[in-house]
Scaffold this motif. Structure first.
Motif, PDB file in Angstrom:
ATOM      1  N   VAL A 223      -4.910   7.330   8.395  1.00 56.84           N
ATOM      2  CA  VAL A 223      -4.961   6.240   8.129  1.00 56.84           C
ATOM      3  C   VAL A 223      -6.826   5.449   8.988  1.00 56.84           C
ATOM      4  CG1 VAL A 223      -2.992   5.417   6.996  1.00 56.84           C
ATOM      5  CG2 VAL A 223      -2.815   5.307   9.517  1.00 56.84           C
ATOM      6  N   ARG A 224      -7.061   4.182   7.920  1.00 56.95           N
ATOM      7  CA  ARG A 224      -7.829   4.001   8.971  1.00 56.95           C
ATOM      8  C   ARG A 224      -7.809   1.889   9.277  1.00 56.95           C
ATOM      9  NH1 ARG A 224      -8.268   1.296   5.241  1.00 56.95           N
ATOM     10  NH2 ARG A 224      -9.886   1.089   3.106  1.00 56.95           N
ATOM     11  N   PHE A 225      -8.017   1.426  10.753  1.00 63.52           N
ATOM     12  CA  PHE A 225      -8.394  -0.015   9.675  1.00 63.52           C
ATOM     13  C   PHE A 225      -9.804  -0.192   9.733  1.00 63.52           C
ATOM     14  CE2 PHE A 225      -8.734  -3.696  13.158  1.00 63.52           C
ATOM     15  CZ  PHE A 225      -8.732  -4.988  12.263  1.00 63.52           C
ATOM     16  N   ALA A 226      -9.849  -1.479   8.667  1.00 61.26           N
ATOM     17  CA  ALA A 226     -11.713  -1.072   8.485  1.00 61.26           C
ATOM     18  C   ALA A 226     -12.047  -3.026   8.733  1.00 61.26           C
ATOM     19  CB  ALA A 226     -11.306  -0.634   7.196  1.00 61.26           C
ATOM     20  N   PRO A 227     -11.909  -3.236   9.943  1.00 62.34           N
ATOM     21  CA  PRO A 227     -12.343  -4.450   9.578  1.00 62.34           C
ATOM     22  C   PRO A 227     -14.103  -4.800   9.318  1.00 62.34           C
ATOM     23  CG  PRO A 227     -12.470  -3.862  11.717  1.00 62.34           C
ATOM     24  CD  PRO A 227     -11.854  -3.114  11.166  1.00 62.34           C
ATOM     25  N   SER A 228     -14.176  -5.948   8.959  1.00 60.39           N
ATOM     26  CA  SER A 228     -15.992  -6.280   9.188  1.00 60.39           C
ATOM     27  C   SER A 228     -16.133  -7.206  10.243  1.00 60.39           C
ATOM     28  CB  SER A 228     -16.180  -7.263   7.391  1.00 60.39           C
ATOM     29  OG  SER A 228     -15.491  -6.128   6.530  1.00 60.39           O
ATOM     30  N   PRO A 229     -16.958  -7.055  11.330  1.00 60.19           N
ATOM     31  CA  PRO A 229     -17.245  -7.180  12.345  1.00 60.19           C
ATOM     32  C   PRO A 229     -18.143  -8.586  11.888  1.00 60.19           C
ATOM     33  CG  PRO A 229     -18.670  -5.467  12.283  1.00 60.19           C
ATOM     34  CD  PRO A 229     -17.848  -5.140  10.905  1.00 60.19           C
TER      35      PRO A 229
ATOM     36  N   ILE B  27     -15.300   0.819  11.432  1.00 62.85           N
ATOM     37  CA  ILE B  27     -16.401  -0.508  11.631  1.00 62.85           C
ATOM     38  C   ILE B  27     -17.230  -1.426   9.961  1.00 62.85           C
ATOM     39  CG2 ILE B  27     -17.505  -2.193  12.403  1.00 62.85           C
ATOM     40  CD1 ILE B  27     -15.463  -1.559  14.553  1.00 62.85           C
ATOM     41  N   GLU B  28     -16.953  -2.378   9.906  1.00 62.54           N
ATOM     42  CA  GLU B  28     -17.560  -1.801   8.162  1.00 62.54           C
ATOM     43  C   GLU B  28     -18.647  -3.130   8.556  1.00 62.54           C
ATOM     44  OE1 GLU B  28     -15.010  -2.466   4.338  1.00 62.54           O
ATOM     45  OE2 GLU B  28     -14.889   0.098   5.203  1.00 62.54           O
ATOM     46  N   ASP B  29     -19.357  -2.547   8.691  1.00 61.90           N
ATOM     47  CA  ASP B  29     -20.750  -3.859   9.937  1.00 61.90           C
ATOM     48  C   ASP B  29     -22.033  -3.514   8.104  1.00 61.90           C
ATOM     49  OD1 ASP B  29     -21.618  -0.555   9.949  1.00 61.90           O
ATOM     50  OD2 ASP B  29     -21.895  -1.270  12.435  1.00 61.90           O
TER      51      ASP B  29
ATOM     52  N   VAL C  45     -23.153  -2.171  -1.745  1.00 62.89           N
ATOM     53  CA  VAL C  45     -22.512  -3.185  -2.161  1.00 62.89           C
ATOM     54  C   VAL C  45     -20.633  -2.064  -1.113  1.00 62.89           C
ATOM     55  CG1 VAL C  45     -20.776  -3.942  -3.642  1.00 62.89           C
ATOM     56  CG2 VAL C  45     -23.081  -4.197  -3.817  1.00 62.89           C
ATOM     57  N   PHE C  46     -20.042  -3.487  -0.050  1.00 63.35           N
ATOM     58  CA  PHE C  46     -19.102  -2.851  -0.001  1.00 63.35           C
ATOM     59  C   PHE C  46     -17.754  -1.947  -0.970  1.00 63.35           C
ATOM     60  CE2 PHE C  46     -14.489  -4.141  -1.015  1.00 63.35           C
ATOM     61  CZ  PHE C  46     -13.656  -3.630   0.796  1.00 63.35           C
ATOM     62  N   HIS C  47     -17.609  -1.879  -1.784  1.00 60.69           N
ATOM     63  CA  HIS C  47     -17.199  -0.976  -2.615  1.00 60.69           C
ATOM     64  C   HIS C  47     -17.502  -0.395  -2.617  1.00 60.69           C
ATOM     65  CE1 HIS C  47     -15.209  -4.575  -4.677  1.00 60.69           C
ATOM     66  NE2 HIS C  47     -16.077  -4.716  -5.149  1.00 60.69           N
TER      67      HIS C  47
ATOM     68  N   ALA D 252     -19.329   1.526   0.358  1.00 59.77           N
ATOM     69  CA  ALA D 252     -19.212   2.083   0.657  1.00 59.77           C
ATOM     70  C   ALA D 252     -17.763   2.721   1.040  1.00 59.77           C
ATOM     71  CB  ALA D 252     -19.639   1.070   1.807  1.00 59.77           C
ATOM     72  N   ASN D 253     -17.129   1.698   1.284  1.00 59.80           N
ATOM     73  CA  ASN D 253     -15.959   1.446   1.361  1.00 59.80           C
ATOM     74  C   ASN D 253     -14.791   2.710   0.502  1.00 59.80           C
ATOM     75  OD1 ASN D 253     -12.877   0.094   0.834  1.00 59.80           O
ATOM     76  ND2 ASN D 253     -13.016  -0.245   2.518  1.00 59.80           N
ATOM     77  N   VAL D 254     -15.465   3.192  -0.461  1.00 58.91           N
ATOM     78  CA  VAL D 254     -14.349   4.221  -1.015  1.00 58.91           C
ATOM     79  C   VAL D 254     -15.555   5.550  -0.455  1.00 58.91           C
ATOM     80  CG1 VAL D 254     -14.251   5.182  -2.950  1.00 58.91           C
ATOM     81  CG2 VAL D 254     -13.671   3.029  -3.162  1.00 58.91           C
TER      82      VAL D 254
ATOM     83  N   ILE E  99      -3.694   0.837   3.725  1.00 55.57           N
ATOM     84  CA  ILE E  99      -2.688  -0.328   4.396  1.00 55.57           C
ATOM     85  C   ILE E  99      -3.851  -1.596   4.214  1.00 55.57           C
ATOM     86  CG2 ILE E  99      -1.065  -0.718   5.733  1.00 55.57           C
ATOM     87  CD1 ILE E  99      -0.670   2.091   6.276  1.00 55.57           C
ATOM     88  N   ARG E 100      -3.760  -2.060   3.570  1.00 59.04           N
ATOM     89  CA  ARG E 100      -4.684  -3.644   3.833  1.00 59.04           C
ATOM     90  C   ARG E 100      -3.917  -4.451   2.847  1.00 59.04           C
ATOM     91  NH1 ARG E 100      -9.913  -0.953   0.192  1.00 59.04           N
ATOM     92  NH2 ARG E 100      -8.797  -1.154  -1.513  1.00 59.04           N
ATOM     93  N   GLY E 101      -4.713  -5.959   3.593  1.00 63.05           N
ATOM     94  CA  GLY E 101      -4.115  -7.237   2.794  1.00 63.05           C
ATOM     95  C   GLY E 101      -3.852  -6.908   1.692  1.00 63.05           C
TER      96      GLY E 101
ATOM     97  N   ASP F  29      -5.084  -8.906  -0.519  1.00 64.12           N
ATOM     98  CA  ASP F  29      -6.371  -9.847  -0.629  1.00 64.12           C
ATOM     99  C   ASP F  29      -6.852  -9.055  -1.895  1.00 64.12           C
ATOM    100  OD1 ASP F  29      -6.541  -9.234   1.796  1.00 64.12           O
ATOM    101  OD2 ASP F  29      -8.271 -10.457   2.013  1.00 64.12           O
ATOM    102  N   HIS F  30      -6.350  -7.743  -1.361  1.00 62.57           N
ATOM    103  CA  HIS F  30      -7.903  -7.120  -2.327  1.00 62.57           C
ATOM    104  C   HIS F  30      -7.018  -6.033  -2.903  1.00 62.57           C
ATOM    105  CE1 HIS F  30     -10.928  -6.972   1.094  1.00 62.57           C
ATOM    106  NE2 HIS F  30      -9.842  -6.473   1.716  1.00 62.57           N
ATOM    107  N   ILE F  31      -6.094  -6.567  -3.926  1.00 61.97           N
ATOM    108  CA  ILE F  31      -5.273  -5.809  -4.635  1.00 61.97           C
ATOM    109  C   ILE F  31      -6.337  -5.434  -5.968  1.00 61.97           C
ATOM    110  CG2 ILE F  31      -3.532  -5.868  -6.417  1.00 61.97           C
ATOM    111  CD1 ILE F  31      -1.434  -6.758  -3.919  1.00 61.97           C
TER     112      ILE F  31
END
Ligand code: GLU
Length: 438
Positions: free
Chosen positions: A5-11, A41-43, A148-150, A152-154, A166-168, A170-172
């Motif tokens: 799993v990962r934590f993927a914050p935008s700094p 780090i989603e920078d 775009v975020f989507h 890069a994220n995938v 596992i995330r908030g 608001d991403h559903i």
């Protein structure tokens, strides 16, 4: 397959408790499953991402003990891979180029949604579903060539071999698109767990306006990392009974998604503060002293922090300390000049009989045996002498010798301040009361 799993914050700023709670839940799940916890780090947003914000993420994670199993991935270094994925989708006919809005600024790459209803199973929310008609094709590379975020994220989740996202919650909405992207890129989508939002007392998203909201603020404002960690695990999860205060190992052992609720979790600072007090009370005294020294250093009245007296003050005050910043009220232990809380003076000292009682105590002071029993006995005698009800003198004495109405036990406080200081303070308080009366 072992869990990754990962934590993927935008700094882009301070680390909000909602974000760090996502990190905590990822970490707990990884530790519970014996899997791996990673940081990405989603920078990619070059304008909004800052080095300070990256540092804030790293500091917050370290402070809360969220250790990673691999070096962090910086998404900005992965641009080639993101663009290659877009290229592949174009080649396969799963994406197309378009000059959105005919601006003449160039073409974006647009991902073609499959045109069918989408559904996925969420470990917390259950089965989720969206109609094809409610989904539009998705820009994955902007006309300026930036992914775009989507996308890069995938692409990065695939690269990192992430098994659970596992995330908030608001991403559903994004997740339907992400599932389609995973499939288009020839990868199995991960499992999803969307965490409930953290709200204020009114049920609105918890924000800075509601009080401390960023991890750094909790640290600066005297919270214990283990208390914040423990409290945040309870925002959305519970071990299934009324148990709340648990150490890290216990939480790791008990953690599971079936006990994460899907409805919003209300932030209650009072409850956190009470829990913080419990954590502080249980610290080894030496550790407590180290923390007190850190916070008290900002006050010029805090002198002799290596002395035996300082140690005794800490020992006395530890169980009374709700947050480390509470040491700001310890001035009366160190300074000769009392600062009176005027409300306490008005409500507690300016009562009938108080002046007489304080005078009586001052006059008899030299004869008092300065043990806890001796002090208590002396106070009872003063009450009898001036005709006061039992235990009515304790609060006035406290205000008279500390200036404030809260603190440790009054006998212990008297004993620690010592006969001489107590005598001087009774005198100056009496003077104050006389001059105020005129
Ligand atoms: N950078 C996104 C965020 O902070 C990542 C969401 C995710 O975990 O996929 O909201």
């Amino acid at each position: 397959m072992s869990v990754r799993v990962r934590f993927a914050p935008s700094p882009t700023g301070h680390v909000h408790i909602g974000n760090i709670r996502a990190a905590i839940f990822n970490w707990l799940f990884a530790r519970h499953e014996g899997g791996e916890f990673l940081l990405r780090i989603e920078d990619t947003d070059r304008e909004r991402s800052t080095q300070e914000a990256v540092q804030a993420v790293l500091d917050s994670m370290e402070w809360l003990g969220l250790d990673c199993d691999e070096e962090p991935m910086y998404q900005s270094t992965r641009r080639e891979a993101h663009l290659a994925a877009a290229e592949m989708l174009l080649e396969k006919g799963l994406a197309y180029k378009e000059d959105k809005g005919n601006t003449g600024k160039g073409e974006c790459v647009v991902f073609r949604m499959p045109g069918e209803d989408m559904s996925f199973h969420d470990e917390i929310k259950g089965d989720l579903h969206k109609n094809a008609d409610d989904m539009q094709d998705l820009v994955i590379v902007r006309s300026n060539g930036s992914p775009v975020f989507h996308l890069a994220n995938v692409v990065d989740d695939i690269e990192m071999g992430i098994t659970h996202v596992i995330r908030g919650d608001d991403h559903i909405e994004n997740t339907y698109r992400h599932v389609a992207l995973f499939k288009a890129l020839g990868a199995e989508p991960p499992k999803y767990a969307h965490l409930p939002m953290i709200t204020n007392q009114q049920g609105k998203p918890y924000s800075k306006r509601d009080g401390d909201a960023f991890v750094g603020e909790f640290r600066d404002n005297g919270y214990h990392a283990d208390a914040l960690f423990n409290y945040l695990t309870l925002l959305g999860w519970s071990p299934g009974d009324d148990k709340e205060k648990m150490d890290r190992d216990e939480i790791v052992e008990l953690f599971s998604f079936d006990r994460v609720k899907s409805s919003p979790a209300q932030m209650d600072i009072k409850k956190l503060t009470a829990m913080n007090g419990d954590y502080i009370a249980e610290m080894p005294l030496d550790d407590f002293i180290v923390r007190v020294r850190e916070y008290i250093a900002q006050y010029d009245w805090a002198t002799d922090v290596e002395s035996d007296y300082f140690l005794k003050v800490c020992e006395l005050m530890q169980t009374r300390t709700k947050t480390f910043t509470g040491v700001s009220s310890w001035k009366y232990f160190f300074s000769d000049v009392l600062e009176y809380n005027e409300k306490a003076v008005r409500k507690i000292l300016k009562k009938d009989g108080v002046k007489e009682a304080l005078e009586c105590l001052k006059n008899g002071l030299t004869a008092i045996d300065f043990s806890l029993e001796g002090i208590e006995k002396a106070l009872r005698e003063v009450e009898t002498e001036v005709g006061m009800q039992a235990n009515k003198i304790n609060q006035p004495v406290r205000v008279a010798i500390t200036g404030i109405s809260i603190g440790a036990g009054v006998y212990e406080t008297i004993e620690l301040l010592g006969k001489e200081t107590v005598g001087e303070r009774l005198s100056s308080t009496l003077e104050k009361l006389m001059s105020n009366n005129e």
